[in-house]
Design a protein around this motif. Sequence first.
Motif, PDB file in Angstrom:
ATOM      1  N   ASN A   1       0.852  -1.184   0.000  1.00 31.21           N
ATOM      2  CA  ASN A   1       0.000   0.000   0.000  1.00 31.21           C
ATOM      3  C   ASN A   1       0.896   1.245   0.000  1.00 31.21           C
ATOM      4  OD1 ASN A   1      -1.578   2.275   1.055  1.00 31.21           O
ATOM      5  ND2 ASN A   1      -3.163   0.766   1.537  1.00 31.21           N
ATOM      6  N   TYR A   2       0.822   2.021  -1.085  1.00 28.82           N
ATOM      7  CA  TYR A   2       1.717   3.169  -1.246  1.00 28.82           C
ATOM      8  C   TYR A   2       1.596   4.150  -0.083  1.00 28.82           C
ATOM      9  CZ  TYR A   2       3.789   7.372  -3.293  1.00 28.82           C
ATOM     10  OH  TYR A   2       4.560   8.486  -3.506  1.00 28.82           O
ATOM     11  N   GLY A   3       0.381   4.436   0.347  1.00 28.39           N
ATOM     12  CA  GLY A   3       0.178   5.366   1.451  1.00 28.39           C
ATOM     13  C   GLY A   3       0.825   4.880   2.729  1.00 28.39           C
ATOM     14  N   GLN A   4       0.679   3.575   3.036  1.00 24.36           N
ATOM     15  CA  GLN A   4       1.252   3.027   4.258  1.00 24.36           C
ATOM     16  C   GLN A   4       2.782   2.975   4.170  1.00 24.36           C
ATOM     17  OE1 GLN A   4      -0.498   2.080   7.223  1.00 24.36           O
ATOM     18  NE2 GLN A   4       1.629   2.293   7.862  1.00 24.36           N
ATOM     19  N   LEU A   5       3.306   2.627   3.001  1.00 21.45           N
ATOM     20  CA  LEU A   5       4.754   2.571   2.832  1.00 21.45           C
ATOM     21  C   LEU A   5       5.394   3.947   3.041  1.00 21.45           C
ATOM     22  CD1 LEU A   5       5.007   0.221  -0.288  1.00 21.45           C
ATOM     23  CD2 LEU A   5       5.518  -0.362   2.095  1.00 21.45           C
ATOM     24  N   GLU A   6       4.753   4.978   2.533  1.00 20.59           N
ATOM     25  CA  GLU A   6       5.278   6.338   2.708  1.00 20.59           C
ATOM     26  C   GLU A   6       5.158   6.793   4.162  1.00 20.59           C
ATOM     27  OE1 GLU A   6       6.855   8.287   0.256  1.00 20.59           O
ATOM     28  OE2 GLU A   6       6.872   6.259  -0.564  1.00 20.59           O
ATOM     29  N   LEU A   7       4.072   6.385   4.816  1.00 17.43           N
ATOM     30  CA  LEU A   7       3.927   6.695   6.243  1.00 17.43           C
ATOM     31  C   LEU A   7       5.032   6.052   7.061  1.00 17.43           C
ATOM     32  CD1 LEU A   7       0.061   6.409   6.922  1.00 17.43           C
ATOM     33  CD2 LEU A   7       1.490   8.388   7.449  1.00 17.43           C
ATOM     34  N   ASN A   8       5.365   4.803   6.715  1.00 15.82           N
ATOM     35  CA  ASN A   8       6.426   4.088   7.435  1.00 15.82           C
ATOM     36  C   ASN A   8       7.777   4.799   7.307  1.00 15.82           C
ATOM     37  OD1 ASN A   8       4.522   2.168   8.099  1.00 15.82           O
ATOM     38  ND2 ASN A   8       5.147   0.714   6.495  1.00 15.82           N
ATOM     39  N   LYS A   9       8.008   5.419   6.179  1.00 17.01           N
ATOM     40  CA  LYS A   9       9.276   6.125   5.962  1.00 17.01           C
ATOM     41  C   LYS A   9       9.418   7.340   6.882  1.00 17.01           C
ATOM     42  CE  LYS A   9       9.678   4.941   1.044  1.00 17.01           C
ATOM     43  NZ  LYS A   9       9.642   5.507  -0.332  1.00 17.01           N
ATOM     44  N   MET A  10       8.277   7.936   7.252  1.00 20.22           N
ATOM     45  CA  MET A  10       8.317   9.168   8.031  1.00 20.22           C
ATOM     46  C   MET A  10       8.711   8.892   9.484  1.00 20.22           C
ATOM     47  SD  MET A  10       5.135  11.334   6.438  1.00 20.22           S
ATOM     48  CE  MET A  10       5.882  12.902   6.868  1.00 20.22           C
ATOM     49  N   GLY A  11       8.430   7.712   9.964  1.00 20.70           N
ATOM     50  CA  GLY A  11       8.902   7.318  11.296  1.00 20.70           C
ATOM     51  C   GLY A  11       8.059   7.841  12.438  1.00 20.70           C
ATOM     52  N   SER A  12       7.832   9.121  12.529  1.00 20.70           N
ATOM     53  CA  SER A  12       7.109   9.692  13.675  1.00 20.70           C
ATOM     54  C   SER A  12       5.613   9.440  13.564  1.00 20.70           C
ATOM     55  CB  SER A  12       7.361  11.202  13.758  1.00 20.70           C
ATOM     56  OG  SER A  12       6.889  11.840  12.588  1.00 20.70           O
ATOM     57  N   ARG A  13       4.954   9.368  14.716  1.00 22.92           N
ATOM     58  CA  ARG A  13       3.505   9.198  14.760  1.00 22.92           C
ATOM     59  C   ARG A  13       2.824  10.500  14.413  1.00 22.92           C
ATOM     60  NH1 ARG A  13       1.227   6.542  20.069  1.00 22.92           N
ATOM     61  NH2 ARG A  13      -0.659   6.913  18.840  1.00 22.92           N
ATOM     62  N   VAL A  14       1.695  10.397  13.721  1.00 21.23           N
ATOM     63  CA  VAL A  14       0.978  11.600  13.344  1.00 21.23           C
ATOM     64  C   VAL A  14       0.304  12.227  14.572  1.00 21.23           C
ATOM     65  CG1 VAL A  14      -1.139  10.340  12.757  1.00 21.23           C
ATOM     66  CG2 VAL A  14      -0.737  12.591  11.776  1.00 21.23           C
ATOM     67  N   PHE A  15       0.411  13.568  14.661  1.00 23.08           N
ATOM     68  CA  PHE A  15      -0.269  14.287  15.729  1.00 23.08           C
ATOM     69  C   PHE A  15      -0.877  15.545  15.124  1.00 23.08           C
ATOM     70  CE2 PHE A  15      -0.359  17.641  18.968  1.00 23.08           C
ATOM     71  CZ  PHE A  15      -1.175  17.024  19.911  1.00 23.08           C
ATOM     72  N   TYR A  16      -2.189  15.681  15.256  1.00 27.07           N
ATOM     73  CA  TYR A  16      -2.887  16.832  14.685  1.00 27.07           C
ATOM     74  C   TYR A  16      -2.912  17.953  15.721  1.00 27.07           C
ATOM     75  CZ  TYR A  16      -4.410  13.396  11.270  1.00 27.07           C
ATOM     76  OH  TYR A  16      -4.425  12.436  10.308  1.00 27.07           O
ATOM     77  N   PRO A  17      -2.351  19.096  15.419  1.00 22.29           N
ATOM     78  CA  PRO A  17      -2.222  20.162  16.414  1.00 22.29           C
ATOM     79  C   PRO A  17      -3.552  20.608  16.996  1.00 22.29           C
ATOM     80  CG  PRO A  17      -0.938  20.656  14.450  1.00 22.29           C
ATOM     81  CD  PRO A  17      -1.769  19.468  14.130  1.00 22.29           C
ATOM     82  N   ILE A  18      -4.613  20.554  16.217  1.00 19.37           N
ATOM     83  CA  ILE A  18      -5.900  21.069  16.693  1.00 19.37           C
ATOM     84  C   ILE A  18      -6.919  19.960  16.899  1.00 19.37           C
ATOM     85  CG2 ILE A  18      -7.809  22.621  16.133  1.00 19.37           C
ATOM     86  CD1 ILE A  18      -5.825  24.342  14.587  1.00 19.37           C
ATOM     87  N   ILE A  19      -7.107  19.115  15.877  1.00 15.44           N
ATOM     88  CA  ILE A  19      -8.149  18.078  15.953  1.00 15.44           C
ATOM     89  C   ILE A  19      -7.911  17.124  17.111  1.00 15.44           C
ATOM     90  CG2 ILE A  19      -9.072  16.046  14.765  1.00 15.44           C
ATOM     91  CD1 ILE A  19      -8.999  17.588  12.182  1.00 15.44           C
ATOM     92  N   ASP A  20      -6.668  16.717  17.312  1.00 18.15           N
ATOM     93  CA  ASP A  20      -6.379  15.805  18.419  1.00 18.15           C
ATOM     94  C   ASP A  20      -6.728  16.435  19.765  1.00 18.15           C
ATOM     95  OD1 ASP A  20      -5.592  13.775  16.828  1.00 18.15           O
ATOM     96  OD2 ASP A  20      -3.445  14.035  17.112  1.00 18.15           O
ATOM     97  N   ARG A  21      -6.554  17.733  19.883  1.00 17.86           N
ATOM     98  CA  ARG A  21      -6.889  18.405  21.138  1.00 17.86           C
ATOM     99  C   ARG A  21      -8.398  18.429  21.355  1.00 17.86           C
ATOM    100  NH1 ARG A  21      -2.130  20.222  19.577  1.00 17.86           N
ATOM    101  NH2 ARG A  21      -0.596  20.906  21.121  1.00 17.86           N
ATOM    102  N   TYR A  22      -9.138  18.635  20.252  1.00 18.49           N
ATOM    103  CA  TYR A  22     -10.601  18.599  20.365  1.00 18.49           C
ATOM    104  C   TYR A  22     -11.063  17.242  20.896  1.00 18.49           C
ATOM    105  CZ  TYR A  22     -11.069  22.887  17.560  1.00 18.49           C
ATOM    106  OH  TYR A  22     -11.027  24.159  17.082  1.00 18.49           O
ATOM    107  N   GLU A  23     -10.566  16.172  20.274  1.00 22.80           N
ATOM    108  CA  GLU A  23     -11.008  14.831  20.650  1.00 22.80           C
ATOM    109  C   GLU A  23     -10.556  14.480  22.064  1.00 22.80           C
ATOM    110  OE1 GLU A  23     -10.337  11.826  17.787  1.00 22.80           O
ATOM    111  OE2 GLU A  23     -11.539  12.833  16.256  1.00 22.80           O
ATOM    112  N   LYS A  24      -9.341  14.886  22.403  1.00 24.57           N
ATOM    113  CA  LYS A  24      -8.853  14.635  23.760  1.00 24.57           C
ATOM    114  C   LYS A  24      -9.728  15.362  24.779  1.00 24.57           C
ATOM    115  CE  LYS A  24      -4.848  15.271  26.800  1.00 24.57           C
ATOM    116  NZ  LYS A  24      -3.499  15.861  26.945  1.00 24.57           N
ATOM    117  N   SER A  25     -10.083  16.600  24.478  1.00 22.40           N
ATOM    118  CA  SER A  25     -10.917  17.378  25.401  1.00 22.40           C
ATOM    119  C   SER A  25     -12.297  16.758  25.553  1.00 22.40           C
ATOM    120  CB  SER A  25     -11.051  18.818  24.896  1.00 22.40           C
ATOM    121  OG  SER A  25      -9.786  19.427  24.800  1.00 22.40           O
ATOM    122  N   LEU A  26     -12.842  16.248  24.440  1.00 20.73           N
ATOM    123  CA  LEU A  26     -14.150  15.592  24.495  1.00 20.73           C
ATOM    124  C   LEU A  26     -14.096  14.368  25.398  1.00 20.73           C
ATOM    125  CD1 LEU A  26     -17.061  15.362  23.465  1.00 20.73           C
ATOM    126  CD2 LEU A  26     -16.191  14.071  21.495  1.00 20.73           C
TER     127      LEU A  26
END
Length: 929
Positions: free
Chosen positions: A331-356
């Motif tokens: 899967n091209y999308g997954q292979l490219e994600l694996n290359k990036m190494g770091s976990r994705v963190f959304y600066p705003i959306i993740d905070r909304y969901e965490k707050s909820l």
Amino acid sequence: MIQINEKLKVFISSKTDDAQNCTKYNLARKAIKGILEATGLFQVYLFEEEGASAISAFNHYTQHLRYVDVCIFLIDNKDGVSQGVQNEVDEALKNKIPSLYYFCDQNSKETTSLQKRLLFPNAPKNKVIHSFEDFIERGAIDLINDILFTYRAYGSGDSVHPSNESLVDGSDYENKLVKNEEISIPNIFLIGNKNISKEKCREYFINMFLEGEKNQAETASSHIDIDYHCSKFLQIMFEGVSYDTFEVSEYLKVLKTILPDHYFKIVKLRWKSIGEYYSNNLSESIETLKLAYKESVSNKLEEWFIQDILIDLRNQINLYYESRNEYTDQNYGQLELNKMGSRVFYPIIDRYEKSLLELLEKDRQNIDIEEYSSKTYLVDRSLYTNLIADTFIEAMIFGSMTHLTHLYSNIQNLSYEWFVRNDEWSMFKLNFKNVIMTLDNKKVHRTAIKFANHVEKLTQEEAKEIYDYTENQILSHNKLTAQLLAISEIGYYLNDSDFSNIWDRIKYQLDGWKNSETGIVNQESYIFNALNRITERVDQNYLAEFCLYILKSKNVRYHNSAIKFLVNSVNYSDVNSTVIAELNKYVIDFLEQNDNSTEKYYIKFLIFQLAKISDEEEIKKLNNTLQKKWPEFYKMEYLVATNKNDSIDALFLETQLETIEFRNKTQGENGVYSGYADSPFLSIINILSIKGTNISSKLIDSIFISTSDTILNPKQMVVDKMQAYKLLYTLCRIDNDIIKRNTHTIEKLSNVEENIDAFEPMISHIQKQMLLLAHYLLLDLFQKDVWSLILNELSTYDDEASQIEACKLINSYLKCGGEAETSRGLLTLFFQFSLIWINSESLDLRWNSVHLLLELLNIKEYKDTISNKFIRIINEDNSYVKSQLVNELEKIAKVDIETAKYILERSLKDSNYVIRKLASSKKDIYLIS
């Protein structure tokens, strides 16, 4: 004079008509309306005073009823409860509307079925009055006193504690989410920025979660902004509006004014991809996302933004391969994600969901530790819905398809918490809709089972509303999956017209799937599950032909599902002779091939079915082929199942006895334990349970001894020992002299110590401790005093699995007239526990408990209590439990004819199609039109 704008809305319900016998009701209703409205505190609804309406009378008064603050019911015991009043009672109970009930006994002292139904803890208040004048005098006074009592309780802190912690300023709370955070995206995206209006989207979600009377007219907006376009897209996501209505180009123009060019170019590509996705053109959508990814990398955009594009890409590639019955580990999308190494963190959306999640967890803990006499209510719910709205707007700005579709999960999580916490009907519906949108077969069915009583209360309109919500699925194969899940759970609650229209559309798609060599394999389980769940409402010829077509096709992977369905789900009494002949031919061809596939197990059961319904010529062909190809099966199982012959039965029992003896010797030998698909113990019980079966005492004794050896053997599995105990119960019931003839074996069983040894597999659902109860019940049949031992044992069963198995065990123990031979003390014990279990939240436990109550119904002292319980069950329980009462109407009628008639009358008008159909087959017995 002081004018009060927010008055309490009162709904007064009683029998109403223009007929002479309804005059007393009409006068009483108008009188109490005048008294209440004269206080200036109340606004009273009377159906007869409303003007003409385009909607039906039923919808008119039920819609008004849903939005009132309190209901008052007036019933004359002599007249009983009319269907209109019953509908209003059901609606008030379902929506948890505070209610006062008045029963007038002036003309009849007999208790109504509704009064019996209200005999449970926390039931609405009800009062017996002696005249309609009492109602006029007491109704207004009782209502005002109730309001004053609630206010005093609030003032003293005894009952109501509003959660003032929720009353915080929303903007301050939002600003805390980004405090001390360094975010390199443009400042315009910060949560607290006031340049992006969110009013329309926030209002949309508030209305979604706080269902009520709202003005549907759209207010004109002079400012076409982000908020406006996003609110229009919400209609596409949640109201089935076509994507074509969304003005993408206009929306992009607004986005361009706030996004930097290097972000806007990528977001524009993402919205092009979204358009292709909504057009079910996955390949084009994927190519567009690849381009967006490459452009974002070359422009060195933020890592979280690039990762979000890759997550969309990965998910769509998976969907693409799934639609083609293919799999890729490249899967091209997954292979490219694996290359990036770091976990994705959304600066705003993740905070909304965490707050909820933090808000929900805080409220959950507050409720868990509150006193039983208190009740905490959420006051400002907009804090929760605003977080969902804000998440949605961020996903819209950045064109994140993954986060847009994830919105259904957020809504499901929040609505679930509010539903289980406050038992709000609107939250149940919202949760159920969005559970279906997850496309998780197990989760959908477990939700329906867990909240079976709520599913049972669905009106035909609400069932259609839940089904229609599946139109919000985007991809065509996912939409079919969602529709199959929905029809599986609400198919029996739709009206005839809606079901027919929906089924015609689904059937068209199923035929396409069946005839296609490229039909999506993953849909197999959803299709057969749905057919199994609505089989009573579908043409049986179609079902049989659908499965037969698959069995004749080259799609071997579907054969097992098709043959299982033919065995377990088709009602052959409604299948025509032509289809029966085709099935018979298929079976004969299968036998001629002498196939040893896994289908052979199910083919045997299909043969049993065909032998009972085929004509003489077809049976002759089948018998000849069986004798030639499967002689052993023909001589034993087949003849036992199709012929009533004592010699054949005896021969079959001897083979089952040999199986028991063989397993007694080999089980656990050299440390090897085997689980078996068949049970010789249950097979013997089935033969012995048939009336008129004549078996020699010698054979009975041999079975008794070998079955006892299974119990005494420490290497036997728990499940096998449980079945052995049930067989011993049956043997002792049908043969009064068996104990006298087998004193040596009885002595060995009586001397078994409390620690009964058995092999307990890791995955067994039956605990070894259950063997103790099984043994005590057997000792009772041996005339041993075990009342206190059974009481102590039953008292330790505090988990659902143990209670269900205990209930099953007691039912097996009482079969064959066991209640007539069991001590009264032990029967009382069973009765007391059955009343506890019948109130369980577990559907399986209630289903088994109702069978236990039916066994105990013949005992005079228990009759009234059980009858009252049956009245409540037929009004409020799930159709699985109700169906047991309808099936046993004749048994109930022998003991309590009035309760039997009431059960039948209510069942004929039940919301569930199967209950109505079952009741219709029995109505002639009681001459009910």
